[in-house]
Motif scaffolding. Structure first.
Motif, PDB file in Angstrom:
ATOM      1  N   THR A  91       0.851  -1.199   0.000  1.00  0.00           N
ATOM      2  CA  THR A  91       0.000   0.000   0.000  1.00  0.00           C
ATOM      3  C   THR A  91       0.878   1.236   0.000  1.00  0.00           C
ATOM      4  N   GLN A  92       0.325   2.325  -0.515  1.00  0.00           N
ATOM      5  CA  GLN A  92       1.089   3.564  -0.619  1.00  0.00           C
ATOM      6  C   GLN A  92       1.465   4.101   0.764  1.00  0.00           C
ATOM      7  N   SER A  93       0.610   3.869   1.754  1.00  0.00           N
ATOM      8  CA  SER A  93       0.843   4.380   3.102  1.00  0.00           C
ATOM      9  C   SER A  93       0.104   3.496   4.097  1.00  0.00           C
ATOM     10  N   ALA A  94       0.275   3.800   5.378  1.00  0.00           N
ATOM     11  CA  ALA A  94      -0.491   3.089   6.400  1.00  0.00           C
ATOM     12  C   ALA A  94      -1.977   3.364   6.202  1.00  0.00           C
ATOM     13  N   GLU A  95      -2.808   2.346   6.390  1.00  0.00           N
ATOM     14  CA  GLU A  95      -4.256   2.513   6.254  1.00  0.00           C
ATOM     15  C   GLU A  95      -4.842   2.968   7.577  1.00  0.00           C
ATOM     16  N   LYS A  96      -5.534   4.089   7.563  1.00  0.00           N
ATOM     17  CA  LYS A  96      -6.120   4.651   8.783  1.00  0.00           C
ATOM     18  C   LYS A  96      -7.561   4.166   8.941  1.00  0.00           C
ATOM     19  N   ILE A  97      -7.873   3.648  10.121  1.00  0.00           N
ATOM     20  CA  ILE A  97      -9.231   3.235  10.455  1.00  0.00           C
ATOM     21  C   ILE A  97      -9.735   4.208  11.528  1.00  0.00           C
ATOM     22  N   TYR A  98     -10.662   5.088  11.155  1.00  0.00           N
ATOM     23  CA  TYR A  98     -11.099   6.165  12.049  1.00  0.00           C
ATOM     24  C   TYR A  98     -12.129   5.669  13.061  1.00  0.00           C
ATOM     25  N   ARG A  99     -12.395   6.520  14.046  1.00  0.00           N
ATOM     26  CA  ARG A  99     -13.379   6.212  15.084  1.00  0.00           C
ATOM     27  C   ARG A  99     -14.717   5.848  14.453  1.00  0.00           C
ATOM     28  N   SER A 100     -15.347   4.809  14.984  1.00  0.00           N
ATOM     29  CA  SER A 100     -16.619   4.343  14.447  1.00  0.00           C
ATOM     30  C   SER A 100     -17.783   5.105  15.064  1.00  0.00           C
ATOM     31  N   ASP A 101     -18.818   5.320  14.263  1.00  0.00           N
ATOM     32  CA  ASP A 101     -20.059   5.912  14.763  1.00  0.00           C
ATOM     33  C   ASP A 101     -21.064   4.822  15.124  1.00  0.00           C
ATOM     34  N   GLY A 102     -20.588   3.590  15.214  1.00  0.00           N
ATOM     35  CA  GLY A 102     -21.439   2.444  15.515  1.00  0.00           C
ATOM     36  C   GLY A 102     -21.394   1.369  14.453  1.00  0.00           C
ATOM     37  N   ALA A 103     -20.902   1.727  13.260  1.00  0.00           N
ATOM     38  CA  ALA A 103     -20.772   0.768  12.165  1.00  0.00           C
ATOM     39  C   ALA A 103     -19.314   0.352  12.023  1.00  0.00           C
ATOM     40  N   LYS A 104     -19.081  -0.861  11.567  1.00  0.00           N
ATOM     41  CA  LYS A 104     -17.721  -1.372  11.442  1.00  0.00           C
ATOM     42  C   LYS A 104     -17.132  -1.049  10.068  1.00  0.00           C
ATOM     43  N   VAL A 105     -15.815  -1.033  10.016  1.00  0.00           N
ATOM     44  CA  VAL A 105     -15.079  -1.012   8.753  1.00  0.00           C
ATOM     45  C   VAL A 105     -14.748  -2.458   8.410  1.00  0.00           C
ATOM     46  N   ALA A 106     -14.977  -2.863   7.177  1.00  0.00           N
ATOM     47  CA  ALA A 106     -14.761  -4.251   6.781  1.00  0.00           C
ATOM     48  C   ALA A 106     -13.830  -4.327   5.582  1.00  0.00           C
TER      49      ALA A 106
END
Length: 285
Positions: A91-106
């Protein structure tokens, strides 16, 4: 009333808030003489794949044009290598996973490695912000004479900003098959990451963790060189680092963790040199 929001406006606002990113990459690679080239590429959403010049093997760099992933976003990446193809994907850079509003990142990853083909999957670190909720599923099928090296690293909290009490959640499922036979299966569950990783039996205060899996006919022969590399890395000055490796069902599995992402990355660079015989992808520097 001037400035008031109508019911229609509220519905539109809710719809805008509900919009989520759906990124997808599907790429097939084939041997073309002495080189490996992308024979088919499909990309949509915010995901793109770029190909820096990298000699006979193909170096594929994944770019997230959105700059990160928020709750409800989904990424799907599928790589298929034909016989004799050689690909290093990162990947070009580190992948950022931001704060959730209740839904998940998949994220869903699927790899197919043909006979005599070699895939190295070595993305830069996944950075989970405080309050992030991330799930990943990885499926791979490797031909009997194929080779697959997976390196996945995660950092919990923006440590440079003093965010060490990360309340992130991470669920990771791997299923790897060799010639159709399941040889590696794992389900990782981390809830309230800061608290769990502080436990002596789990992380002893680590905030950066990594797993490497090497499926290759010659994988067992790399065990002792990798252990020697880890021993040198653990003796280096600085914050502590723990790392170990073993061979299970012919596949080499290694893990490393540290309170310091930089210390962990240095160990992974050394490990990649042992298992790949080359320096890490150029975007890592």
């Amino acid at each position: 009333m001037d400035g008031a929001m109508s019911i229609g406006d509220e519905g539109l606002a809710a719809k805008v808030r509900a919009q989520r990113a759906r990124g997808q990459i599907r790429a097939a690679f084939a041997r073309a003489g002495a080189r490996t080239e992308a024979s088919n590429l499909y990309e949509t959403g915010g995901l793109r794949m770029r190909f820096p010049r990298a000699g006979a093997g193909c170096e594929a760099v994944i770019v997230n044009t959105g700059g990160g992933m928020a709750g409800g976003d989904r990424a799907s990446i599928g790589l298929c290598l034909g016989a004799g193809a050689e690909v290093r994907a990162t990947t070009q850079s580190a992948e950022k996973i931001y704060r959730s509003d209740g839904a998940k990142v998949a994220a869903d990853l699927a790899f197919e490695v043909g006979a005599g083909a070699r895939l190295i999957w070595a993305p830069q670190e996944t950075l989970l912000f405080d309050g992030a909720w991330f799930t990943r599923r990885l499926e791979a099928d490797v031909a009997a004479q194929g080779s697959l090296l997976i390196l996945e690293a995660a950092v919990f909290g923006r440590l440079a900003h003093g965010e060490i009490r990360s309340d992130a959640a991470f669920r990771d499922d791997w299923r790897v098959r060799r010639d159709g036979k399941l040889i590696f299966a794992e389900a990782l569950r981390i809830e309230n990451a800061g608290t769990q990783l502080d436990r002596t039996a789990i992380g002893r205060g680590a905030r950066a963790v990594a797993t490497m899996l090497f499926v290759d006919p010659g994988a067992p022969t790399r065990l002792e060189p990798l252990r020697a590399e880890f021993a040198l890395a653990m003796e280096a000055p600085g914050e502590w680092l723990e790392a170990g490796a073993s061979v299970i069902d012919g596949a080499l599995i290694a893990r490393a963790l540290s309170p310091s992402p930089a210390r962990l990355r240095a160990a992974l660079v050394g490990a990649l040199r042992v298992l790949d015989d080359r320096a890490p992808p150029r975007v890592w520097s």
